[in-house]
Write a protein that holds these residues in place. Structure first.
Motif: not given
Length: 437
Positions: A227-255
């Motif tokens: 609802e409020d995309p500006s809250t995603c910017l909080d990760a620049l100063t107070d964030g954590v990291e997660m490891r997630v998978d990615l899909g690959l179709i041919g040589d192109r990535t999909f999330v």
């Protein structure tokens, strides 16, 4: 471990409650309607349901007068059943039946839901040179409405605002890496997110998702505030990291997913962006009946399925009840693709698919590390994270486990686990296991 030993008392109670409510609904109709109205009332209810399901299939697979006649049947069939029961002063039976069945399904799905989990979060230092790519047209202009570029710059990020459709987003991201960026991020749709996520994964950089798109499915499954995309910017100063998978179709990535067949054909249309509903209704008849488009062949786990009207390959599986890939993925770190194929050979199959009974005949569901889609044509239209692409056949899809470092705000809404589809066999085991424990 046997299910009996891991079933919590609450899940067992919910499973038994589901069966009690379902049994009460059936007994109510058989006892009251059967005794007071005879077999005629029971047949009226069954015929009304069948007519409604058949009407839904005709509405999707026909145009013009036949479509609207079918739509009228969908609306009028339950009304007709209600009128029949009203004439026998049994409308209350219909209402109570619907309520009891709703209780049965709700309790059953909650009982079947597995305990939650997700990618492990890791505290890491804030980026020193974050680089964000923003699409001002995405999501109806959310970048401007929420002043995302200004806010990001105030937090020390370098911002590149896309000024036209001809910009090579991947090239922009690669240049940012060469210039020393230590985080890449996107404020835009899932298609743009996927392109830049592929570059970030290639260079081992963290990736920031800003939910400024229209649907924001990737942000949803990451637990971000849509609802409020500006809250995603909080990760620049107070964030954590997660490891997630990615899909690959041919040589192109999909999330999110890559779709073939009916949905891909609709997305491929130039009119789709301006009139999604109208274009979908116009093109679905030919796509669902196989009149237009190549004939697909899906190979997964050594088994080939032919004649499917639609195939969906997703970065981790969607909930089992989501046959369109429009809902949620409970996990993004299972290291598998979700593979789903819909094969409908007439109105009977369609009725079973819509009603949820006998879906195994029309629905192929797999979790695999690889899937190959072939067709009787040299190329096939594909919808990759909502973007229309034409790819040469055969098309190979792979999963890249833990390929992407995603940086998210420490404080965020979180991903509410989606409830699974009803599975009465497994629900029965839960109810009996709870009694034995």
């Amino acid at each position: 471990m046997p299910e009996a030993s891991v079933v919590s008392p609450n899940r067992a109670w919910l499973a038994r409650s589901s069966f009690v409510a379902a049994a009460a609904a059936v007994v109510l109709v058989l006892a009251v309607a059967g005794l007071r109205g005879g077999i005629g009332l029971l047949l009226a209810g069954a015929l009304g349901s069948a007519a409604g399901l058949a009407g839904a299939w005709w509405f999707l697979t026909h145009r013009g007068l036949w479509r609207w006649l079918a739509g009228a049947v969908v609306v009028l069939a339950p009304v007709a059943v209600a009128v029949v029961y009203m004439r026998h002063r049994l409308l209350w039976v219909v209402i109570v039946f619907v309520l009891l069945w709703a209780v049965a399904v709700a309790a059953g799905r909650r009982a079947l839901a597995e305990p939650g989990g997700g990618p492990r979060e890791t505290a890491t230092a804030a980026p020193l040179r974050p680089y964000l790519i923003m699409n001002p047209r995405s999501g109806g202009g959310k970048v401007g409405r929420f002043r995302l570029a200004e806010r990001a710059r105030d937090l020390g990020a370098e911002v590149f605002v896309l000024d036209g459709p001809a910009v090579d987003v991947e090239a922009v991201a690669r240049q940012a890496v060469r210039d020393g960026a230590d985080l890449l991020g996107v404020a835009g749709g899932d298609g743009t997110q996927a392109l830049v996520a592929g570059v970030a994964a290639e260079h081992g950089l963290p990736f920031l998702v800003i939910s400024a798109g229209t649907r924001n499915h990737f942000a949803l499954d990451l637990g971000l505030d849509r609802e409020d995309p500006s809250t995603c910017l909080d990760a620049l100063t107070d964030g954590v990291e997660m490891r997630v998978d990615l899909g690959l179709i041919g040589d192109r990535t999909f999330v999110n997913n890559a779709s073939f067949g009916a949905y891909a054909a609709v997305v491929q249309s130039p009119a789709y962006r301006d009139d999604k509903i109208g274009t979908t209704l116009q093109m679905l008849p030919d796509a669902l009946t196989g009149i237009s488009g190549p004939h697909l062949a899906l190979t997964v786990d050594g088994v080939t399925v032919t004649g499917s009207q639609a195939v969906l390959v997703s970065n981790n599986p969607y909930t089992t009840g989501d046959i369109a890939g429009l809902g949620e993925r409970p996990r993004l770190d299972l290291g598998v693709l979700g593979v789903l194929a819909v094969t409908v050979r007439g109105s009977a199959d369609a009725a079973r698919l819509i009603s949820g009974r006998g879906r195994a005949r029309s629905l192929t569901v797999r979790a695999a590390t690889e899937a190959v889609v072939d067709a009787d044509a040299p190329s096939v239209p594909v919808g990759i994270d909502g973007e229309a692409v034409l790819l040469p056949t055969p098309v190979r899809c792979l999963i890249r486990p833990a390929a992407l470092r995603v940086r998210v705000p420490r404080q965020r809404p979180g991903n509410r686990p989606a409830l699974p589809e009803m599975d009465w066999t497994r629900l029965r085991r839960l109810a009996l296991a709870g009694r034995r424990s």
